[in-house]
Design a protein around this motif. Structure first.
Motif, PDB file in Angstrom:
ATOM      1  N   LEU A  37       0.863  -1.177   0.000  1.00  7.49           N
ATOM      2  CA  LEU A  37       0.000   0.000   0.000  1.00  7.49           C
ATOM      3  C   LEU A  37       0.900   1.227   0.000  1.00  7.49           C
ATOM      4  N   GLY A  38       0.325   2.362  -0.389  1.00  5.04           N
ATOM      5  CA  GLY A  38       1.147   3.556  -0.385  1.00  5.04           C
ATOM      6  C   GLY A  38       0.387   4.803  -0.773  1.00  5.04           C
ATOM      7  N   VAL A  39       1.152   5.851  -1.058  1.00  5.63           N
ATOM      8  CA  VAL A  39       0.559   7.147  -1.370  1.00  5.63           C
ATOM      9  C   VAL A  39       1.520   7.944  -2.234  1.00  5.63           C
ATOM     10  N   VAL A  40       0.960   8.797  -3.071  1.00  4.46           N
ATOM     11  CA  VAL A  40       1.739   9.794  -3.803  1.00  4.46           C
ATOM     12  C   VAL A  40       1.280  11.162  -3.319  1.00  4.46           C
ATOM     13  N   VAL A  41       2.216  11.965  -2.846  1.00  4.60           N
ATOM     14  CA  VAL A  41       1.936  13.318  -2.363  1.00  4.60           C
ATOM     15  C   VAL A  41       2.445  14.294  -3.411  1.00  4.60           C
ATOM     16  N   ASP A  42       1.545  15.091  -3.945  1.00  5.80           N
ATOM     17  CA  ASP A  42       1.926  16.079  -4.958  1.00  5.80           C
ATOM     18  C   ASP A  42       1.643  17.482  -4.417  1.00  5.80           C
ATOM     19  N   GLY A  43       2.564  18.400  -4.644  1.00  5.69           N
ATOM     20  CA  GLY A  43       2.372  19.772  -4.188  1.00  5.69           C
ATOM     21  C   GLY A  43       3.174  20.133  -2.959  1.00  5.69           C
ATOM     22  N   CYS A  44       4.040  19.223  -2.505  1.00  2.70           N
ATOM     23  CA  CYS A  44       4.900  19.564  -1.365  1.00  2.70           C
ATOM     24  C   CYS A  44       6.031  20.471  -1.846  1.00  2.70           C
ATOM     25  N   PRO A  45       6.251  21.591  -1.196  1.00  2.00           N
ATOM     26  CA  PRO A  45       7.309  22.501  -1.642  1.00  2.00           C
ATOM     27  C   PRO A  45       8.694  21.868  -1.551  1.00  2.00           C
ATOM     28  N   ALA A  46       9.597  22.333  -2.367  1.00  2.00           N
ATOM     29  CA  ALA A  46      10.990  21.896  -2.295  1.00  2.00           C
ATOM     30  C   ALA A  46      11.644  22.485  -1.046  1.00  2.00           C
TER      31      ALA A  46
END
Length: 366
Positions: free
Chosen positions: A23-32
């Motif tokens: 199982l897992g997740v993709v996080v999009d939009g986290c700042p550098a």
């Protein structure tokens, strides 16, 4: 299957099944530039890990996280962060007998009606193990919020008929007992109640409370993107949550306006505060700068060994006792899930708020 993505600017997509490979997740939009490592995520996953006490499922899983992308030399790159947790002790054979009937209280029937088939191995996507992705993403969100001084205190407020006494509230006690209650006496009473439920093959419901401190005023929009509305959606998307409250919640409907309204005071120039917090930290769906207080009501674990009436897929009547490895209580392990979903929602609101005013945009791009 649509519906596995949440958020607008800080967006998460969870994937995987209870008895699949991982199982897992993709996080999009986290700042550098955010300092992040697997230990940061693991601390959160350890809070929801199964098999840690008598009131948790006996399923043993390490739930060790791997960061596959989006982090380089200890910092986020601004690219999608992909995280994975392998299932290690799935026992699909435990669930074969339920393949042809519908378990009371589960999503078996509704999944069947929607998709024409269902993953009967522990519930598939409707299993509580889906929350692994939410918690991993929540760890990232909480790291962002901690850098802004925003903190969380989350705990179990009640289990069955046993509720904490505010006079005995002790934040340090939350991590000292397996039920995550901030009241030692209530935790002891709840443990006795749960032990009786477990001995009878039954389960119990509970309420998780979450307090968010140092949240700035102005988060959320006044119509469809209210902070309170988005929190309600986020929390109610957690499996087994049947109710949501913010502030005084349902008790506000029994109060008079003179009792429920929060007065304002200016203690020093430019510092406007509320005298009370019946609203729970939002007004008009927008954060007001006071503590954000929310509650999630969890139903009892539906998998119980007490005889229950149901039917087969063909409609034949049956009496069943559900077997397998199940929690007698969902609420205690769900504390970190509630906190994670609240954090994800707040980060998304913070990012959206950055372009709410022209003067802020002008200051940023000058």
């Amino acid at each position: 299957m649509a519906g596995s993505t949440y958020g607008r600017l800080f967006q998460i997509s969870t994937w995987g099944e209870s008895h699949g490979r991982a199982l897992g997740v993709v996080v999009d939009g986290c700042p550098a530039g955010l300092a992040l490592c697997e230990d940061d995520i693991q601390k959160f996953l350890d809070r929801r890990k199964p098999g840690q006490n008598a009131f948790s499922t006996p399923r043993r899983e390490e739930d060790s996280v791997e960061i596959l992308s989006g982090v380089f030399e200890g910092k986020t790159t601004g690219c999608p962060i992909s995280m994975l947790v392998y299932n290690q002790t799935q026992r699909s054979a435990d669930y074969r007998e339920i393949a042809n009937y519908y378990r009371p209280g589960h999503a078996d029937y509704t999944f069947d009606k929607k998709y024409g088939f269902r993953d009967y191995r522990g519930g598939g996507r409707s299993s509580g193990r889906e929350t692994i992705g939410r918690v991993a993403a929540g760890a990232v969100a909480c790291k962002i919020l901690a850098s802004l001084g925003i903190s969380f205190t989350s705990y179990v407020r009640s289990i069955g008929p046993v509720e904490i006494d505010p006079a005995r509230f002790c934040e340090a006690e939350i991590s000292r007992n397996p039920l995550n209650m901030p009241d030692a006496a209530a935790a002891e009473q709840a443990a006795e109640y749960l032990s009786k439920c477990k001995a009878n093959g039954d389960s119990a419901g509970g309420v998780v409370e979450c307090i968010v401190r140092h949240l700035p005023a102005g988060l959320g929009d006044p119509v469809f993107e209210k902070l309170s509305a988005n929190l309600a959606k986020a929390i109610c998307s957690i499996g087994a949550v049947k109710s949501f409250e913010i502030g005084d919640g349902f008790s506000a409907s029994r109060a008079r306006g003179s009792e429920n309204n929060d007065g304002f005071v200016c203690r020093e120039p430019g510092s406007i505060q509320k005298l009370t917090n019946h609203s729970g930290g939002t007004l008009g769906g927008i954060s007001d700068g006071s503590e954000l207080l929310l509650r999630a009501g969890f139903k009892p674990t539906p998998s119980i060994s007490v005889p229950q009436q149901t039917v087969s897929r063909s409609g034949e009547p049956l009496t069943v006792r559900v077997k397998g490895r199940h929690d007698p209580l969902i609420a205690a392990r769900a504390v970190v899930v509630v906190e994670s979903m609240a954090a994800i929602t707040i980060v998304d609101a913070l990012f959206a708020n950055m372009y709410a005013r022209m003067d802020a945009i002008t200051d940023f791009y000058k």
